[in-house]
Design an enzyme around this catalytic site. Structure first.
Site, PDB file in Angstrom:
ATOM      1  N   ASN A 229     115.296 -14.830 -42.673  1.00 45.59           N
ATOM      2  CA  ASN A 229     113.889 -14.991 -43.391  1.00 45.59           C
ATOM      3  C   ASN A 229     112.925 -15.869 -42.289  1.00 45.59           C
ATOM      4  O   ASN A 229     111.956 -15.956 -42.516  1.00 45.59           O
ATOM      5  CB  ASN A 229     113.786 -15.632 -44.528  1.00 45.59           C
ATOM      6  CG  ASN A 229     114.042 -17.401 -44.562  1.00 45.59           C
ATOM      7  OD1 ASN A 229     115.081 -17.639 -44.142  1.00 45.59           O
ATOM      8  ND2 ASN A 229     113.126 -17.706 -45.033  1.00 45.59           N
TER       9      ASN A 229
ATOM     10  N   LYS B   2     114.988  -8.448 -44.734  1.00 44.26           N
ATOM     11  CA  LYS B   2     115.707  -9.792 -44.503  1.00 44.26           C
ATOM     12  C   LYS B   2     116.928  -9.355 -43.959  1.00 44.26           C
ATOM     13  O   LYS B   2     117.753 -10.010 -43.276  1.00 44.26           O
ATOM     14  CB  LYS B   2     115.822 -10.516 -45.770  1.00 44.26           C
ATOM     15  CG  LYS B   2     114.549 -11.484 -46.062  1.00 44.26           C
ATOM     16  CD  LYS B   2     114.896 -12.071 -47.216  1.00 44.26           C
ATOM     17  CE  LYS B   2     113.564 -12.660 -47.551  1.00 44.26           C
ATOM     18  NZ  LYS B   2     113.569 -13.490 -48.761  1.00 44.26           N
TER      19      LYS B   2
ATOM     20  N   SER C 182     101.897 -12.478 -51.473  1.00 41.71           N
ATOM     21  CA  SER C 182     102.523 -13.720 -50.756  1.00 41.71           C
ATOM     22  C   SER C 182     101.253 -14.823 -50.681  1.00 41.71           C
ATOM     23  O   SER C 182     100.327 -14.652 -50.165  1.00 41.71           O
ATOM     24  CB  SER C 182     103.387 -13.572 -49.641  1.00 41.71           C
ATOM     25  OG  SER C 182     103.755 -14.807 -48.884  1.00 41.71           O
TER      26      SER C 182
ATOM     27  N   ASN D  79     123.901  -6.501 -60.590  1.00 40.39           N
ATOM     28  CA  ASN D  79     123.156  -5.601 -59.812  1.00 40.39           C
ATOM     29  C   ASN D  79     122.807  -4.185 -60.171  1.00 40.39           C
ATOM     30  O   ASN D  79     123.895  -3.735 -60.936  1.00 40.39           O
ATOM     31  CB  ASN D  79     123.416  -5.668 -58.215  1.00 40.39           C
ATOM     32  CG  ASN D  79     122.218  -5.011 -57.388  1.00 40.39           C
ATOM     33  OD1 ASN D  79     121.107  -5.461 -57.531  1.00 40.39           O
ATOM     34  ND2 ASN D  79     122.384  -4.184 -56.489  1.00 40.39           N
TER      35      ASN D  79
ATOM     36  N   ILE E  95     113.269 -16.585 -58.937  1.00 37.46           N
ATOM     37  CA  ILE E  95     112.733 -16.999 -57.352  1.00 37.46           C
ATOM     38  C   ILE E  95     111.391 -16.374 -57.177  1.00 37.46           C
ATOM     39  O   ILE E  95     110.708 -16.947 -56.310  1.00 37.46           O
ATOM     40  CB  ILE E  95     113.694 -16.398 -56.267  1.00 37.46           C
ATOM     41  CG1 ILE E  95     113.843 -15.045 -56.297  1.00 37.46           C
ATOM     42  CG2 ILE E  95     115.039 -17.015 -56.488  1.00 37.46           C
ATOM     43  CD1 ILE E  95     114.229 -14.557 -54.873  1.00 37.46           C
TER      44      ILE E  95
HETATM   45  P1  ATR Z   1     115.067  -9.456 -51.263  1.00 37.94           P
HETATM   46  O1  ATR Z   1     115.147  -9.679 -49.922  1.00 37.94           O
HETATM   47  O2  ATR Z   1     113.944 -10.207 -51.783  1.00 37.94           O
HETATM   48  O3  ATR Z   1     116.333  -9.873 -52.047  1.00 37.94           O
HETATM   49  P2  ATR Z   1     115.850  -6.732 -51.398  1.00 37.94           P
HETATM   50  O4  ATR Z   1     116.897  -7.073 -50.329  1.00 37.94           O
HETATM   51  O5  ATR Z   1     114.930  -5.493 -51.150  1.00 37.94           O
HETATM   52  O6  ATR Z   1     114.776  -7.963 -51.220  1.00 37.94           O
HETATM   53  O7  ATR Z   1     116.766  -6.679 -52.877  1.00 37.94           O
HETATM   54  C1  ATR Z   1     115.757  -6.470 -53.908  1.00 37.94           C
HETATM   55  C2  ATR Z   1     116.526  -6.838 -55.268  1.00 37.94           C
HETATM   56  O8  ATR Z   1     116.234  -6.241 -56.340  1.00 37.94           O
HETATM   57  C3  ATR Z   1     117.934  -5.655 -55.250  1.00 37.94           C
HETATM   58  O9  ATR Z   1     119.200  -6.463 -55.817  1.00 37.94           O
HETATM   59  C4  ATR Z   1     117.722  -4.647 -56.096  1.00 37.94           C
HETATM   60  O10 ATR Z   1     118.477  -3.909 -56.715  1.00 37.94           O
HETATM   61  P3  ATR Z   1     119.212  -2.734 -56.004  1.00 37.94           P
HETATM   62  O11 ATR Z   1     120.211  -3.163 -54.982  1.00 37.94           O
HETATM   63  O12 ATR Z   1     119.871  -1.859 -57.177  1.00 37.94           O
HETATM   64  O13 ATR Z   1     118.068  -1.697 -55.150  1.00 37.94           O
HETATM   65  C5  ATR Z   1     116.695  -5.363 -57.050  1.00 37.94           C
HETATM   66  N1  ATR Z   1     115.755  -4.389 -57.848  1.00 37.94           N
HETATM   67  C6  ATR Z   1     114.550  -4.023 -57.302  1.00 37.94           C
HETATM   68  N2  ATR Z   1     113.922  -3.169 -57.902  1.00 37.94           N
HETATM   69  C7  ATR Z   1     114.724  -3.180 -59.187  1.00 37.94           C
HETATM   70  C8  ATR Z   1     114.625  -2.767 -60.578  1.00 37.94           C
HETATM   71  N3  ATR Z   1     113.513  -2.026 -60.922  1.00 37.94           N
HETATM   72  N4  ATR Z   1     115.597  -3.024 -61.445  1.00 37.94           N
HETATM   73  C9  ATR Z   1     116.585  -3.851 -61.354  1.00 37.94           C
HETATM   74  N5  ATR Z   1     116.959  -4.286 -60.004  1.00 37.94           N
HETATM   75  C10 ATR Z   1     115.813  -3.994 -59.088  1.00 37.94           C
END
Ligand code: ATR
Length: 271
Positions: free
Chosen positions: A86, A65, A14, A149, A210
């Site tokens: 956040n 979050k 970050s 998702n 993002i």
């Molecule tokens: P943020 O606060 O940035 O949204 P988060 O709440 O941890 O972080 O969400 C991460 C997102 O990335 C989720 O939609 C996650 O999918 P899952 O709900 O199935 O866990 C997605 N994500 C993370 N790693 C992934 C991967 N290798 N392939 C596909 N989606 C992924």
């Protein structure tokens, strides 16, 4: 001196500390911003630090979050309806949760002249960031959003009259050659992976990621190569951060910030 922090895991990528420190220096604010790599069981201790004044406020990032909410005294109505926080601050000895991500995303669309109406809008991911983006999209009048998702069950919890939930595995049947695709997953952050097959990317699409580390994720890189309109996460990152500053300092600090100069500085840090 006021002390602010970014709470999350991972936080190493970050630029929050670098950005806020630049703003503090340029506006002569006596403040410092640090990154705190945390586990969820450490969140109550961090809240306590804000309560007793050792910390003056914090930003919350992946993956807390949503889980931070249960440790707060209050959550503002907008953050409540988004379901993600956040930014936290102390007010009248209470710890309040807020959300500035939705604003950061709205400003990104505005700065880049992106018109969402009459286009198919696809959101990849259903985590805390996705919730803020869905809120912003609905606020702008988007009435049909395809939410894709990895875990379909998580997407289904966000389904409503505007949002339909799908598995990422079904992307091929949903994404069109002129869709607006918004990646809110963490896939592509410090890796060359993409959340969807690059074969689904076309030049008439608008691709918004993002992620800002790297500035050009695989999906944006491919989009740039074929001439699609692409937008990275830097504008959203800066705007959510400046909106957090306004909440912490209780005034429009952000209006005094030279946005182009700050953006150029952060871009140079990322190259
Ligand atoms: P943020 O606060 O940035 O949204 P988060 O709440 O941890 O972080 O969400 C991460 C997102 O990335 C989720 O939609 C996650 O999918 P899952 O709900 O199935 O866990 C997605 N994500 C993370 N790693 C992934 C991967 N290798 N392939 C596909 N989606 C992924």
């Amino acid at each position: 001196m006021k002390l602010f922090a970014l709470i999350g895991s991972p936080v190493s990528h970050s630029l929050s500390a670098i950005m806020h420190q630049w703003v503090f220096n340029s506006l002569d604010l006596d403040a410092k911003y640090v990154k705190i790599q945390s586990e969820e069981n450490e969140l109550p201790t961090i809240i306590q630090k804000i309560k007793n004044g050792k910390l003056n406020g914090a930003n919350i990032t992946i993956p807390f979050k949503e889980s931070i909410i249960k440790y707060l005294d209050e959550i503002n109505p907008r953050a409540k309806s988004i379901g993600a926080v956040n930014c936290i601050l102390k007010s009248d000895s209470k710890i309040i949760g807020n959300n500035t991500d939705w604003y950061g995303f709205s400003m990104t669309l505005k700065n880049n002249d992106i018109n969402l109406l009459d286009r198919e809008v696809i959101v990849l991911g259903a985590g805390g960031s996705a919730k803020s983006i869905l809120y912003a999209l609905k606020g702008m009048g988007v009435q049909k959003i395809f939410l894709l998702n990895r875990s379909i069950d998580k997407a289904k919890t966000l389904q409503d009259e505007y949002i339909s939930a799908h598995s990422l595995d079904d992307a091929e049947g949903i994404i069109q050659a002129d869709s607006i695709i918004i990646n809110t997953t963490s896939v592509g952050m410090q890796s060359a992976q993409a959340p969807i097959d690059l074969g689904l990317i076309h030049k008439n699409q608008v691709l918004i990621d993002i992620i800002y580390t790297p500035l050009e994720t695989s999906i944006l890189k491919f989009g740039n190569q074929i001439g699609a309109l692409t937008v990275n996460g830097l504008d959203m990152f800066i705007h959510q951060g400046l909106a957090s500053l306004d909440l912490w300092f209780g005034s429009s600090v952000s209006t005094q910030v030279n946005f182009p100069k700050l953006k150029t500085y952060l871009e140079s840090e990322l190259c």
